[in-house]
Scaffold this motif. Structure first.
Motif, PDB file in Angstrom:
ATOM      1  N   VAL A  81      90.144 -10.498 -36.771  1.00 36.42           N
ATOM      2  CA  VAL A  81      90.389  -9.068 -36.901  1.00 36.42           C
ATOM      3  C   VAL A  81      89.387  -8.359 -36.000  1.00 36.42           C
ATOM      4  CG1 VAL A  81      90.396  -7.137 -38.522  1.00 36.42           C
ATOM      5  CG2 VAL A  81      91.081  -9.412 -39.316  1.00 36.42           C
ATOM      6  N   SER A  82      89.861  -7.372 -35.220  1.00 39.72           N
ATOM      7  CA  SER A  82      88.934  -6.668 -34.347  1.00 39.72           C
ATOM      8  C   SER A  82      89.470  -5.304 -33.951  1.00 39.72           C
ATOM      9  CB  SER A  82      88.668  -7.472 -33.077  1.00 39.72           C
ATOM     10  OG  SER A  82      87.781  -6.767 -32.234  1.00 39.72           O
ATOM     11  N   ALA A  83      88.560  -4.369 -33.762  1.00 34.87           N
ATOM     12  CA  ALA A  83      88.929  -3.052 -33.256  1.00 34.87           C
ATOM     13  C   ALA A  83      88.949  -3.040 -31.734  1.00 34.87           C
ATOM     14  CB  ALA A  83      87.936  -2.008 -33.758  1.00 34.87           C
ATOM     15  N   MET A  84      88.221  -3.955 -31.108  1.00 35.86           N
ATOM     16  CA  MET A  84      88.056  -3.868 -29.667  1.00 35.86           C
ATOM     17  C   MET A  84      88.388  -5.148 -28.907  1.00 35.86           C
ATOM     18  SD  MET A  84      84.539  -1.716 -29.731  1.00 35.86           S
ATOM     19  CE  MET A  84      84.515  -1.241 -28.032  1.00 35.86           C
ATOM     20  N   VAL A  85      88.133  -6.282 -29.481  1.00 31.30           N
ATOM     21  CA  VAL A  85      88.253  -7.546 -28.763  1.00 31.30           C
ATOM     22  C   VAL A  85      89.617  -8.169 -28.994  1.00 31.30           C
ATOM     23  CG1 VAL A  85      87.298  -9.871 -28.577  1.00 31.30           C
ATOM     24  CG2 VAL A  85      85.784  -7.942 -28.997  1.00 31.30           C
ATOM     25  N   THR A  86      90.209  -8.686 -27.942  1.00 29.95           N
ATOM     26  CA  THR A  86      91.415  -9.500 -28.069  1.00 29.95           C
ATOM     27  C   THR A  86      90.978 -10.936 -27.827  1.00 29.95           C
ATOM     28  OG1 THR A  86      92.798  -7.721 -27.237  1.00 29.95           O
ATOM     29  CG2 THR A  86      93.721  -9.937 -27.151  1.00 29.95           C
ATOM     30  N   PRO A  87      91.338 -11.848 -28.731  1.00 33.45           N
ATOM     31  CA  PRO A  87      90.853 -13.219 -28.552  1.00 33.45           C
ATOM     32  C   PRO A  87      91.485 -13.868 -27.324  1.00 33.45           C
ATOM     33  CG  PRO A  87      92.439 -13.132 -30.345  1.00 33.45           C
ATOM     34  CD  PRO A  87      92.191 -11.720 -29.909  1.00 33.45           C
ATOM     35  N   PRO A  88      90.754 -14.762 -26.679  1.00 37.08           N
ATOM     36  CA  PRO A  88      91.335 -15.480 -25.554  1.00 37.08           C
ATOM     37  C   PRO A  88      92.506 -16.339 -26.029  1.00 37.08           C
ATOM     38  CG  PRO A  88      89.149 -16.338 -26.094  1.00 37.08           C
ATOM     39  CD  PRO A  88      89.388 -15.163 -26.973  1.00 37.08           C
ATOM     40  N   VAL A  89      93.404 -16.656 -25.121  1.00 35.12           N
ATOM     41  CA  VAL A  89      94.597 -17.413 -25.509  1.00 35.12           C
ATOM     42  C   VAL A  89      94.258 -18.790 -26.066  1.00 35.12           C
ATOM     43  CG1 VAL A  89      96.184 -16.211 -23.969  1.00 35.12           C
ATOM     44  CG2 VAL A  89      94.934 -18.193 -23.131  1.00 35.12           C
ATOM     45  N   ASP A  90      93.121 -19.330 -25.706  1.00 37.22           N
ATOM     46  CA  ASP A  90      92.739 -20.651 -26.210  1.00 37.22           C
ATOM     47  C   ASP A  90      91.874 -20.577 -27.477  1.00 37.22           C
ATOM     48  OD1 ASP A  90      90.481 -19.595 -25.001  1.00 37.22           O
ATOM     49  OD2 ASP A  90      89.859 -21.496 -24.116  1.00 37.22           O
ATOM     50  N   ALA A  91      91.872 -19.435 -28.151  1.00 36.32           N
ATOM     51  CA  ALA A  91      91.017 -19.251 -29.331  1.00 36.32           C
ATOM     52  C   ALA A  91      91.447 -20.126 -30.504  1.00 36.32           C
ATOM     53  CB  ALA A  91      90.996 -17.790 -29.769  1.00 36.32           C
TER      54      ALA A  91
END
Length: 116
Positions: A81-91
């Motif tokens: 969950v995040s307001a600003m960060v999008t996880p990398p596709v390999d997360a």
């Protein structure tokens, strides 16, 4: 009863999520950052982890990487969950929610990953 580990450095958000998830029939444990979450998960492996991304000491992405490297925790589904960060596709997470999110969205992911 399935255990959900909630991780967030905002105590108000953590308390609110804890109550909502508990009402859905899950056992809930909490941690204030990724380092505490990793310690808790190693001591009492959860069935699912829901973690904020941006936290002091160890952020959510570092928590994901640490759990994936640990044989005991590598299989545990994670929702970020995040307001600003999008996880990398390999997360290697089962879900991602951008704050603010609808509680129904979180519960839908949680129920799909692990029924109470």
């Amino acid at each position: 009863m399935a255990t959900v580990l909630l991780v967030d450095d905002d105590p108000n958000a953590l308390d609110a999520l804890k109550e909502l998830v508990r009402q859905e029939g899950y056992r809930v444990t909490t941690a204030a950052d990724g380092r505490d979450a990793l310690r808790c998960a190693l001591a009492d492996p959860p069935d699912v982890v829901i973690s904020d991304c941006m936290m002091p000491r160890m952020d959510g992405l570092a928590l994901v990487r640490a759990m994936r490297r640990n044989r005991m925790l590598a299989h545990v589904p994670l929702v970020l969950v995040s307001a600003m960060v999008t996880p990398p596709v390999d997360a290697n997470v089962v879900g991602f929610l951008r704050k603010p999110f609808a509680i129904a969205q979180l519960l839908d992911i949680l129920h799909r990953v692990h029924a109470p």
